[in-house]
Structure formats: structure tokens, C-alpha cells
Design an enzyme around this catalytic site. Structure first.
Site, PDB file in Angstrom:
ATOM      1  N   GLN A 178       0.832  -1.208   0.000  1.00 36.75           N
ATOM      2  CA  GLN A 178       0.000   0.000   0.000  1.00 36.75           C
ATOM      3  C   GLN A 178       0.867   1.259   0.000  1.00 36.75           C
ATOM      4  O   GLN A 178       0.397   2.334  -0.305  1.00 36.75           O
ATOM      5  CB  GLN A 178      -0.933   0.014   1.214  1.00 36.75           C
ATOM      6  CG  GLN A 178      -1.994  -1.070   1.173  1.00 36.75           C
ATOM      7  CD  GLN A 178      -2.971  -1.034   2.339  1.00 36.75           C
ATOM      8  OE1 GLN A 178      -3.276  -2.076   2.905  1.00 36.75           O
ATOM      9  NE2 GLN A 178      -3.471   0.137   2.691  1.00 36.75           N
ATOM     10  N   GLU A 191     -12.821   5.008   4.394  1.00 31.49           N
ATOM     11  CA  GLU A 191     -12.962   4.309   5.669  1.00 31.49           C
ATOM     12  C   GLU A 191     -14.219   4.690   6.438  1.00 31.49           C
ATOM     13  O   GLU A 191     -14.628   3.992   7.363  1.00 31.49           O
ATOM     14  CB  GLU A 191     -11.724   4.567   6.528  1.00 31.49           C
ATOM     15  CG  GLU A 191     -10.502   3.838   5.960  1.00 31.49           C
ATOM     16  CD  GLU A 191      -9.198   4.267   6.587  1.00 31.49           C
ATOM     17  OE1 GLU A 191      -9.052   5.461   6.887  1.00 31.49           O
ATOM     18  OE2 GLU A 191      -8.335   3.396   6.781  1.00 31.49           O
ATOM     19  N   ARG A 246      -9.649  -0.602   7.392  1.00 29.62           N
ATOM     20  CA  ARG A 246     -10.516   0.575   7.231  1.00 29.62           C
ATOM     21  C   ARG A 246     -10.670   1.309   8.549  1.00 29.62           C
ATOM     22  O   ARG A 246     -11.761   1.526   9.049  1.00 29.62           O
ATOM     23  CB  ARG A 246     -11.890   0.126   6.730  1.00 29.62           C
ATOM     24  CG  ARG A 246     -11.982   0.105   5.216  1.00 29.62           C
ATOM     25  CD  ARG A 246     -13.370  -0.190   4.767  1.00 29.62           C
ATOM     26  NE  ARG A 246     -13.695   0.569   3.580  1.00 29.62           N
ATOM     27  CZ  ARG A 246     -14.025   0.020   2.418  1.00 29.62           C
ATOM     28  NH1 ARG A 246     -14.057  -1.284   2.278  1.00 29.62           N
ATOM     29  NH2 ARG A 246     -14.335   0.776   1.399  1.00 29.62           N
ATOM     30  N   CYS A 247      -9.516   1.682   9.116  1.00 32.01           N
ATOM     31  CA  CYS A 247      -9.545   2.107  10.511  1.00 32.01           C
ATOM     32  C   CYS A 247      -9.240   3.579  10.708  1.00 32.01           C
ATOM     33  O   CYS A 247      -9.484   4.112  11.778  1.00 32.01           O
ATOM     34  CB  CYS A 247      -8.495   1.324  11.273  1.00 32.01           C
ATOM     35  SG  CYS A 247      -6.847   1.756  10.713  1.00 32.01           S
TER      36      CYS A 247
HETATM   37  N1  MCN Z   1     -13.446   9.814  -3.580  1.00 35.81           N
HETATM   38  C1  MCN Z   1     -14.237  10.710  -4.258  1.00 35.81           C
HETATM   39  N2  MCN Z   1     -14.623  11.888  -3.652  1.00 35.81           N
HETATM   40  C2  MCN Z   1     -14.261  12.160  -2.383  1.00 35.81           C
HETATM   41  C3  MCN Z   1     -13.485  11.246  -1.666  1.00 35.81           C
HETATM   42  C4  MCN Z   1     -13.064  10.078  -2.303  1.00 35.81           C
HETATM   43  O1  MCN Z   1     -14.617  10.441  -5.397  1.00 35.81           O
HETATM   44  N3  MCN Z   1     -14.627  13.298  -1.803  1.00 35.81           N
HETATM   45  C5  MCN Z   1     -12.919   8.613  -4.244  1.00 35.81           C
HETATM   46  C6  MCN Z   1     -11.411   8.744  -4.450  1.00 35.81           C
HETATM   47  O2  MCN Z   1     -11.100   9.434  -5.595  1.00 35.81           O
HETATM   48  C7  MCN Z   1     -10.958   7.297  -4.462  1.00 35.81           C
HETATM   49  C8  MCN Z   1     -11.930   6.638  -3.502  1.00 35.81           C
HETATM   50  O3  MCN Z   1     -13.078   7.492  -3.415  1.00 35.81           O
HETATM   51  O4  MCN Z   1     -11.085   6.764  -5.761  1.00 35.81           O
HETATM   52  C9  MCN Z   1     -11.332   6.469  -2.079  1.00 35.81           C
HETATM   53  O5  MCN Z   1     -10.691   7.665  -1.733  1.00 35.81           O
HETATM   54  P1  MCN Z   1     -10.176   8.023  -0.254  1.00 35.81           P
HETATM   55  O6  MCN Z   1     -11.309   8.144   0.659  1.00 35.81           O
HETATM   56  O7  MCN Z   1      -9.259   9.157  -0.397  1.00 35.81           O
HETATM   57  O8  MCN Z   1      -9.368   6.727   0.228  1.00 35.81           O
HETATM   58  P2  MCN Z   1      -7.991   6.154  -0.335  1.00 35.81           P
HETATM   59  O9  MCN Z   1      -7.978   6.240  -1.785  1.00 35.81           O
HETATM   60  O10 MCN Z   1      -6.879   6.707   0.440  1.00 35.81           O
HETATM   61  O11 MCN Z   1      -8.193   4.631  -0.007  1.00 35.81           O
HETATM   62  C10 MCN Z   1      -7.879   4.124   1.261  1.00 35.81           C
HETATM   63  C11 MCN Z   1      -9.087   3.559   1.951  1.00 35.81           C
HETATM   64  C12 MCN Z   1      -8.633   2.691   3.055  1.00 35.81           C
HETATM   65  S1  MCN Z   1      -7.533   3.327   4.149  1.00 35.81           S
HETATM   66  C13 MCN Z   1      -9.008   1.378   3.130  1.00 35.81           C
HETATM   67  S2  MCN Z   1      -8.483   0.498   4.476  1.00 35.81           S
HETATM   68  C14 MCN Z   1      -9.811   0.786   2.108  1.00 35.81           C
HETATM   69  C15 MCN Z   1     -10.634   1.782   1.353  1.00 35.81           C
HETATM   70  O12 MCN Z   1      -9.893   2.855   0.999  1.00 35.81           O
HETATM   71  N4  MCN Z   1      -9.288  -0.245   1.396  1.00 35.81           N
HETATM   72  C16 MCN Z   1      -9.916  -0.615   0.219  1.00 35.81           C
HETATM   73  N5  MCN Z   1     -11.409   1.277   0.373  1.00 35.81           N
HETATM   74  C17 MCN Z   1     -11.027   0.142  -0.301  1.00 35.81           C
HETATM   75  N6  MCN Z   1     -11.641  -0.238  -1.432  1.00 35.81           N
HETATM   76  C18 MCN Z   1     -11.186  -1.314  -2.111  1.00 35.81           C
HETATM   77  N7  MCN Z   1     -11.841  -1.683  -3.247  1.00 35.81           N
HETATM   78  N8  MCN Z   1     -10.107  -2.026  -1.697  1.00 35.81           N
HETATM   79  C19 MCN Z   1      -9.456  -1.709  -0.557  1.00 35.81           C
HETATM   80  O13 MCN Z   1      -8.399  -2.403  -0.172  1.00 35.81           O
HETATM   81 CU1  CUM Z   2      -6.350   1.422   8.729  1.00 30.28          CU
HETATM   82  S1  CUM Z   2      -6.818   0.366   7.138  1.00 30.28           S
HETATM   83 MO1  CUM Z   2      -6.612   1.639   5.650  1.00 30.28          MO
HETATM   84  O1  CUM Z   2      -5.783   2.793   6.561  1.00 30.28           O
HETATM   85  O2  CUM Z   2      -5.433   1.031   4.724  1.00 30.28           O
END
Ligand code: MCN
Ligand code: CUM
Length: 806
Positions: A237, A760, A384-385
Site C-alpha cells: 500500500q 474508511e 478501514r480504521c
Molecule cells: N473519492 C471521491 N470523492 C471524495 C473522496 C473520495 O470520489 N470526496 C474517491 C477517491 O477518488 C478514491 C476513492 O473514493 O477513488 C477512495 O478515496 P479516499 O477516501 O481518499 O481513500 P484512499 O484512496 O486513500 O483509499 C484508502 C481507503 C482505506 S484506508 C481502506 S483500508 C480501504 C478503502 O480505501 N481499502 C480498500 N477502500 C477500499 N476499497 C477497495 N476496493 N479495496 C481496498 O483495499
Molecule cells: Cu487502517 S486500514 Mo486503511 O488505513 O489502509
């Protein structure tokens, strides 16, 4: 202009920019079996490694005999701690400032701990080799219960730390103690409790569980002796962090390490940390001169890499008779297992748990967290914490319901009464955060209206009367959860990993024909970054998203980034993407001004190009500007059109949401039915509503699993009893409820596009909604707090303990 000239709406739509439900571009390969995962990597001469693991949770390792194993056809090497000591790699540093055995060094500390690594020509031979390694153990008394770990007379687990009365996070109280972390004003909080009219106190436990992504952790390591270069394909990651860690511990120059995270089949936090498998595969490749693959199986994944939660939270709230909260006091006992391998930013031993005041205006609060060692697998931050925000949200949301019950007040009303008010933002919480923005009342009221909350409460009252009359055996529960998240780690002032500030990055390079590539420091594991990152750029610079290729995960080509976890990608990398795009746009404006023969300030950006103010026909499209960037830039300007941004966010973002779960439980069987689940999320500006909905569906499904049955359980002697999908609840479409989603939009004031994270949120908010629904169902029978997971048996047991079944 003629009829064929596209309208403004058509031009905007053609970009598929922010706000568009753009279809996921990565799904074209995923749905056709054309993804490229680590296990698809097959290098010439590649060997396979597999672990001998300990059957004991706590034992001394007397002897490892590999002579029979080395005779198994195909087996080439057996690596043990002794082998690793020759390269100083028997132990490795953890992200939490602790050290962890790579292979058992003198003793084992949890069941399935890695003891030896067998390298063979194929996976089957490696497995046969494992079975031929003879390990002599002398069992020691196991320490399973974290509360017992606090006793001075419990067995000492970490003999390597004996006598060290201070760790990475300050003083240790005894040999099984890792750290104590305190936040807030103890005196003020004690005073609030001393004069409180109403108080509640409850031990609220969040059980141990596991993210269990479909694809387990794996890697292929290939060491090129001639070039002195190490290439690692892995399920990472945070690929750049892995490269730096490898450079530091293997003492290899960082430019000679190539880390590539190809497609990842789900991470959920499981793939943030560094595991013994990576080290052993790398060492095995150096020793044998051949590429070595390591792939975890399901049981190994569930029992050895990266558990989640295991927080035991003694929670107290002080309040007035009218239900105004006046103080919060929380003590957490944190079970970290055998090594503290939590993947938190360095200064945060309990992550961002101090968001535990939640969405409420607590005038004062005090938090203390004690971390302890037990004979369980290490890990601690995953699933997802948002760095322990799930635990914090569960703690406060359960506690608010318990307070409502004590006050005989509706839990929705209690929340509305205590919410931070819109005019209080930016809001300084009693435990030290600055909430950037929020409008909790609007979200809560929208949820109550959309679900018909008042009518549901009325129906519940009628059902309870019918139950009392013996007309039904069903009880009905309404579970509210109103959560505030803190995501976007993070500002360099308070967030780093191994001393590297938690910025993120983007490099955009536009090609002559109006297409381009964006390389980003984040790494999608299924979140759809290839789709959404292009949408940000599309809106920012007016080039269709389809013309932007997004690339992540190769440390040789991507700018240094801190990776994807803690829903940080949109808040941090998303901001870097917008900032890099704005640099492109600024240069494009200079080129357009030159070509249109006007001053830059006379130009305005208009959807997909620049227009001379007040002169409709004087327009240059971004596509044409890209071409001009390669042949006719203004004198003195460098040709080309590319930009890089490293973004250090000024603050975290604070998404929030209002969830409601409506559940019916049959007291005679404990069988529950989720009748409705409504989830309203506010993640600020929404980039792709369809992807957001998908994220919410996935996160809610995991929340459902955790709250209603999923658990990593140890028996009293330290055996993992839920180490496979036979026993570990993994909901399929059959069990999964129907999700209703909704939203409000409160943009983040400091983020370039106003977006907050969302990935998350549904897990953070979902678990308390389910648990509160179960507890609400049982409350009229006299229950205050029933421990998760709420599986059929526990529901039946609760009914029986409360006297509802004979
Ligand atoms: N997004 C959006 N508009 C926003 C916020 C987010 O369209 N205002 C979209 C983003 O562009 C992105 C997606 O939603 O495509 C997730 O964005 P974000 O919330 O920024 O999270 P991350 O991309 O940093 O993803 C990490 C988060 C975490 S920490 C875990 S744990 C988790 C999760 O995402 N693991 C996943 N969702 C998951 N989904 C899949 N399919 N697989 C995982 O392993
Ligand atoms: Cu704490 S689970 Mo996500 O932060 O990859």
C-alpha cells in the site's frame, strides 16, 4: 457558431471531470481477468519460499533440524534466525518503534509465528520441505488476556526487552507493558466528574478482527548480483516507504532498490506493514541468486499478518440532568500481540484515537491508553480504521447511547443537543484536534427525515408492547451512529513515518496531442484511483479524463509518496494532483496569451481552454495549447508541459456521517434481520459519486461483518480458533443487507478542491450503527451494553441472560 458547436454542457460532459459518475477504467482489465497481480509475476528461474510456523503460542525453540528437509527433492535452502544473523536481519524494526523477530530467535511468541523459511523449486516442494523440518519446542505458559498482562507476575514475553524501562513512546510500567499515552486535562476532567449530575461508565470492547483482503500478502524478490540491484514486486500500500525501509535495514543504496506494487486485490490496511515474508524472500534471493516468490495462504494471512482492533475501552461520560455532556474519560487497554507493529504515524502510539470526543462539544476530556504485549499475532492498525478512528467512533457512539438510556432520552435528541454547532468550526476539540468543517445538525435531520425516524420509534414502542403481551417473539432495534472522521495524514507538523513527513505527490506530463500521464505517490488497492485522479485533472485543466493515464506503484517512476491508507489519498495525493494540474494550467495560460497575442490577465479559463475576456471567438483549447507547448512557446520559456507537486496538507480533513440501522431479532434463535440500513456521508466535494457509493457499500459490508460475527478469537491457551473462512465470518451477497446511501456536501476549507476522504467512513460509522441497533433492541429488557460481535448465538445468549427465553 453553428448547430454543431458543442454547448457548454456538452463540453463539460465530454471531460468526465469531477462530479461525473465516470465508469471505472481499471475494471476493463479486472473484469476480463487481465489484471496483473503479484502472483502473475513469473520470472525465469524463480524459486518459492514457504514458512515453518509455530504450533505453540509461547515456547522456547530448543533446536531446528533441517537435515531431512534439505533432502526433499526440490528443496534448496532452509533459512533460520541463525542464517539471518549473518546478515544482521534476524530482527527488523517495526513502524511503531519496536523490533520484531523475522524468524524465531530463541523463542516463539504467537501461534503460527514464522520459525524457518524453506526455499524450493516450486511451492509443493517448499511445502514438503516445511513438513520435514523438525523443531524442538519447550512450551511456556501463554499470556492471552490483556488484562492479565498488566499483572506484574504474568509471564514475561519479550525477554529481549527485559530491563528496558523505556520504549519508543516513553516509560514502560513493567515487562509486558509497551507504552502509556495520555491526552487531555486530567484535573479539569476529574472536576467535571466530581460535580456531574449524571454519569455513565462502561467497559466497551472492540474485539480483534482481520481485514482479510481477497488477495493475501505476497512478494517476488529478485537480486541482481552483477548490478547489485534488488527488485521487489509486492502487495504494498506504500511502495516508497517499503523502498526506504529496505534501504535502511538491508543497507543497500536506495537507488538500487526497485519496488513495484502491481495490481492489488484489496488491502484494507493489511498491506501497509513490512512482514517477515518480504525479508526472507529478499535474503533467499541474495543467497540463491534466483528470484524468490512468497505467497501467504489464507490461514497464514488470518493468523500472522496484521490483525485489527483489540481495544478495551473503559468509558465514562459526565452530563447534566438535561443531557448536556460535561466531560469524557476513557482508559484504553490496547492488546498489541507479541510485537508492537502498529502502522501509525510515528508520534501516535494509539493512532488518532483522541478523536474519541466524536461529534460532540465536550468541554473537557481525558484519555489514557496502555499498550501491552500478549501471545498473539502482531499488527494493530488495519481494516478501514483511519488509525484507530474506528475504535474511537465505536467507543463514543456506544457510550452516547448508554447515556441516552440512562437519561431516558431519545439517542437522536441527545446527539442533536450535544453536536458541535456549524458556527463553532474550525472547532478545537478537548483532546487537541482542529476540526476543519462540519454541519452535523443538517446531516442528522436529513437522516431522520429520510428514514422516518419518528415513525420507526413509534413502531418500536408498539412492538415492545406486543412483545410484553406475548404476541411476538421479535424485538426491534434502531441503531444510530453519528461519526466524525479524521483523515488525510498528514501535516508534516504532526505526522511522519520513520522521520519522513507524510506529504504526497503528483507529476503530470502532457504530450503534444493533448493526452498525458499522471504519476502519483498513492497506490490503489481497488479504490479506483486510475479513474478519479484523471477526473480531478480533467476539471482542472480541461482535458478529457479519458486522455489522462494514471500510474501508481512503481518507485522508479512515481514521485515519492507515502501511499494509500487512512483514507489519505484524496485529502493529500488528491490535493497534490490538483496543485500539479494548476501549475500546468498556469504555464498553459502563458502559452495561450502568447499565441492569442494578449496579456495573460486578459484570459479566462473556460471549461476546456482559455478565452480572451469579452471576445467569445478568441479561444485556444487546452489540446491546442499542448501542441504549442512543443513548438511555439513564448521566447525565454522552456518547451514542454509538465509539473510536479509535493503537497504538505495544512490540516487533516474531517468527513462525517449519519447512519441508521433498523434491525429485528428473534429472541428464541438470536437470528437477526437488518430491515434497513441508511448511510448519509459527507466527504466534502465529491469527485466520483459512483465510486463513493461503491466505497460506502464495501465499507458497510465490512462493518456488518465485524459487528455481526467476524472475529479473530483465541482460546485460553492461545490457539487461534477462527483462522479460516470456515470460522471467520465473511459475508457473501446472501447475508449482506441492502444499503441506502445519501449525502450532504460540506467542503473542506483548506483542501484545493474541498474534498475529504471517504474510503474508511462506512466502516468507522457502520459498526456502531449495527451494535447500537442490537443494544437498542435489547435495552427495554434491561440490557445496557452487549459485547460485539452480535452473532446469532450471542443474541440468543443475551436474550436468555435477560430472562426473555426460558
Ligand atoms: N473519492 C471521491 N470523492 C471524495 C473522496 C473520495 O470520489 N470526496 C474517491 C477517491 O477518488 C478514491 C476513492 O473514493 O477513488 C477512495 O478515496 P479516499 O477516501 O481518499 O481513500 P484512499 O484512496 O486513500 O483509499 C484508502 C481507503 C482505506 S484506508 C481502506 S483500508 C480501504 C478503502 O480505501 N481499502 C480498500 N477502500 C477500499 N476499497 C477497495 N476496493 N479495496 C481496498 O483495499
Ligand atoms: Cu487502517 S486500514 Mo486503511 O488505513 O489502509
Amino acid at each position: 457558431m453553428n448547430d454543431l458547436t458543442p454547448t457548454r454542457e456538452q463540453r463539460t460532459a465530454a471531460l468526465e471531470g469531477m462530479g461525473c459518475k465516470r465508469k471505472r477504467v481499471e475494471d476493463i482489465r479486472f473484469t476480463q481477468g487481465r489484471g496483473n497481480y503479484v502472483d502473475d509475476v513469473k520470472l525465469p528461474g524463480m524459486l518459492h519460499g514457504d514458512f515453518v510456523r509455530s504450533p505453540h503460542p509461547h515456547a522456547r525453540v530448543k533446536k531446528i533440524d533441517d537435515s531431512a528437509a534439505l533432502k526433499v527433492p526440490g528443496v534448496l535452502a532452509v533459512i533460520t534466525a541463525e542464517t539471518l544473523k549473518t546478515v544482521n536481519l534476524a530482527w527488523m524494526p517495526t513502524l511503531a518503534g519496536d523490533v520484531q523477530m523475522v524468524l524465531a530467535d530463541g523463542k516463539v511468541l504467537f501461534q503460527n509465528q514464522e520459525v524457518a523459511f524453506v526455499v524450493a523449486t516450486d511451492r509443493y516442494a517448499a511445502d514438503d520441505g516445511i513438513n520435514a523440518v523438525i523443531v524442538e519446542y519447550e512450551p511456556l505458559p501463554p499470556l492471552v488476556d490483556p488484562f492479565k498482562a498488566m499483572n506484574a507476575d504474568s509471564p514475561v514475553l519479550r525477554e529481549d526487552l527485559v530491563g528496558k524501562m523505556s520504549g519508543a513512546h516513553g516509560p514502560r510500567k513493567h515487562d509486558n507493558h509497551i507504552f502509556e499515552w495520555t491526552v487531555g486535562d486530567k484535573e479539569l476532567t476529574d472536576a467535571a466528574f466530581n460535580k456531574a449530575e449524571v454519569k455513565i461508565k462502561e467497559l466497551i470492547s472492540y474485539h480483534r478482527t482481520h481485514p482479510s483482503p481477497l488477495e493475501t500478502c505476497q512478494c517476488v524478490c529478485s537480486f541482481d548480483k552483477i548490478k547489485g540491484e534488488l527488485t521487489i514486486y509486492g502487495t504494498f500500500q506504500a511502495p516508497h516507504v517499503i523502498r526506504t525501509v529496505v534501504a535502511l535495514i538491508a543497507k543497500l543504496p536506495e537507488h538500487k532498490i526497485h519496488v513495484i506494487a502491481p495490481d492489488i486485490g484489496g488491502g484494507f490496511g493489511n498491506k501497509v506493514g513490512a512482514y517477515p515474508g518480504y525479508i526472507c524472500a529478499a535474503v533467499a534471493s541474495i543467497v540463491t541468486g534466483k528470484p524468490v516468490k512468497w505467497v501467504e495462504d489464507r490461514i497464514e494471512n488470518l493468523t500472522a499478518t496484521s490483525f485489527a482492533r483489540d481495544y478495551h475501552m473503559t468509558t465514562e461520560i459526565a452530563a447534566t440532568k438535561e443531557g448536556k455532556v460535561t466531560g469524557l474519560r476513557v482508559h484504553v487497554l490496547a492488546d498489541h500481540g507479541a510485537f508492537d507493529a502498529c502502522a501509525d504515524p510515528s508520534k501516535w502510539p494509539a493512532g488518532f484515537f483522541n478523536i474519541v470526543t466524536g461529534s460532540y462539544d465536550f468541554p473537557t476530556a481525558h484519555l489514557a491508553v496502555d499498550g501491552v504485549y500478549t501471545n498473539k499475532a502482531p499488527g494493530g492498525v488495519a481494516y478501514r480504521c483511519s488509525f484507530r478512528v474506528t475504535e474511537a467512533a465505536y467507543c463514543i457512539e456506544r457510550a452516547m447511547d448508554i447515556l441516552a438510556q440512562k437519561l431516558n432520552m431519545d439517542p437522536a435528541e441527545l446527539r442533536l443537543k450535544n453536536f458541535i454547532k456549524p458556527e463553532q468550526f474550525p472547532y478545537h476539540s478537548a483532546l487537541g484536534w482542529e476540526y476543519d468543517s462540519g454541519d452535523y445538525h443538517t446531516a442528522m435531520r436529513k437522516m431522520m427525515e429520510a428514514t422516518g425516524y419518528a415513525a420507526l420509534r413509534k413502531e418500536q414502542a408498539e412492538k415492545r408492547a406486543a412483545f410484553a403481551r406475548g404476541e411476538t417473539r421479535d424485538i426491534m432495534g434502531l441503531g444510530i451512529s453519528f461519526f466524525t472522521e479524521i483523515v488525510g495524514a498528514g501535516p508534516s507538523k504532526n505526522c511522519d513515518i520513520l522521520g519522513i513527513a507524510m506529504f504526497d505527490s503528483c507529476e503530470i506530463r502532457m504530450h503534444p496531442t493533448g493526452a498525458g500521464i499522471a504519476r502519483v505517490g498513492s497506490k490503489s488497492q481497488g479504490q479506483g484511483h486510475e479513474t478519479t485522479w484523471a477526473q480531478i485533472i480533467a476539471t482542472e485543466i480541461g482535458i478529457p479524463a479519458d486522455n489522462i493515464m494514471v500510474e501508481e506503484g512503481n518507485t522508479d517512476t512515481a514521485p515519492y509518496g507515502l501511499g494509500t491508507y487512512g483514507s489519505r489519498s484524496t485529502p493529500v495525493a488528491g490535493a497534490a494532483i490538483a496543485m500539479a494540474a494548476r501549475k500546468i494550467k498556469a504555464k498553459a495560460q502563458m502559452i495561450a496569451a502568447y499565441k492569442l497575442e494578449v496579456h495573460e490577465d486578459d484570459l479566462e479559463f473556460d471549461i476546456d481552454g482559455f478565452r480572451v475576456r469579452g471576445l467569445q471567438e478568441k479561444f485556444m483549447s487546452m489540446k491546442d495549447i499542448c501542441w504549442a507547448a512543443y513548438n511555439s512557446v513564448p521566447p525565454g520559456m522552456e518547451p514542454g508541459l509538465e509539473a510536479v507537486s509535493y503537497y504538505d496538507p495544512p490540516n487533516m480533513t474531517y468527513p462525517f456521517g449519519a447512519y441508521l440501522c433498523v434491525m429485528d431479532i428473534d429472541v428464541d434463535t438470536g437470528v437477526y434481520k437488518v430491515r434497513r440500513f441508511y448511510a448519509l456521508d459527507d466527504c466534502g466535494t465529491r469527485i466520483n459519486p459512483m465510486i463513493i457509493e461503491g466505497q460506502v457499500h464495501g465499507g458497510l459490508t465490512e462493518a456488518f461483518a465485524i459487528a455481526m460475527g467476524q472475529e479473530i478469537r483465541y482460546d485460553e491457551v492461545g490457539n487461534v480458533v477462527t483462522g479460516s473462512f470456515m470460522d471467520f465470518f465473511m459475508p457473501t451477497a446472501v447475508e449482506t443487507p441492502h444499503w441506502e446511501t445519501d449525502f450532504t456536501v460540506t467542503p473542506s476549507p483548506h483542501h484545493p478542491i474541498g474534498a475529504k476522504g471517504v474510503g474508511e467512513s462506512p466502516n468507522v460509522g457502520g459498526v456502531p450503527a449495527f451494535s447500537n441497533a442490537v443494544n437498542d433492541a435489547f435495552s427495554f429488557l434491561g440490557a445496557t451494553h452487549i459485547q460485539m460481535p452480535h452473532d446469532f448465538w450471542r443474541n440468543w445468549k443475551a436474550a436468555k441472560d435477560l430472562g426473555a427465553v426460558a
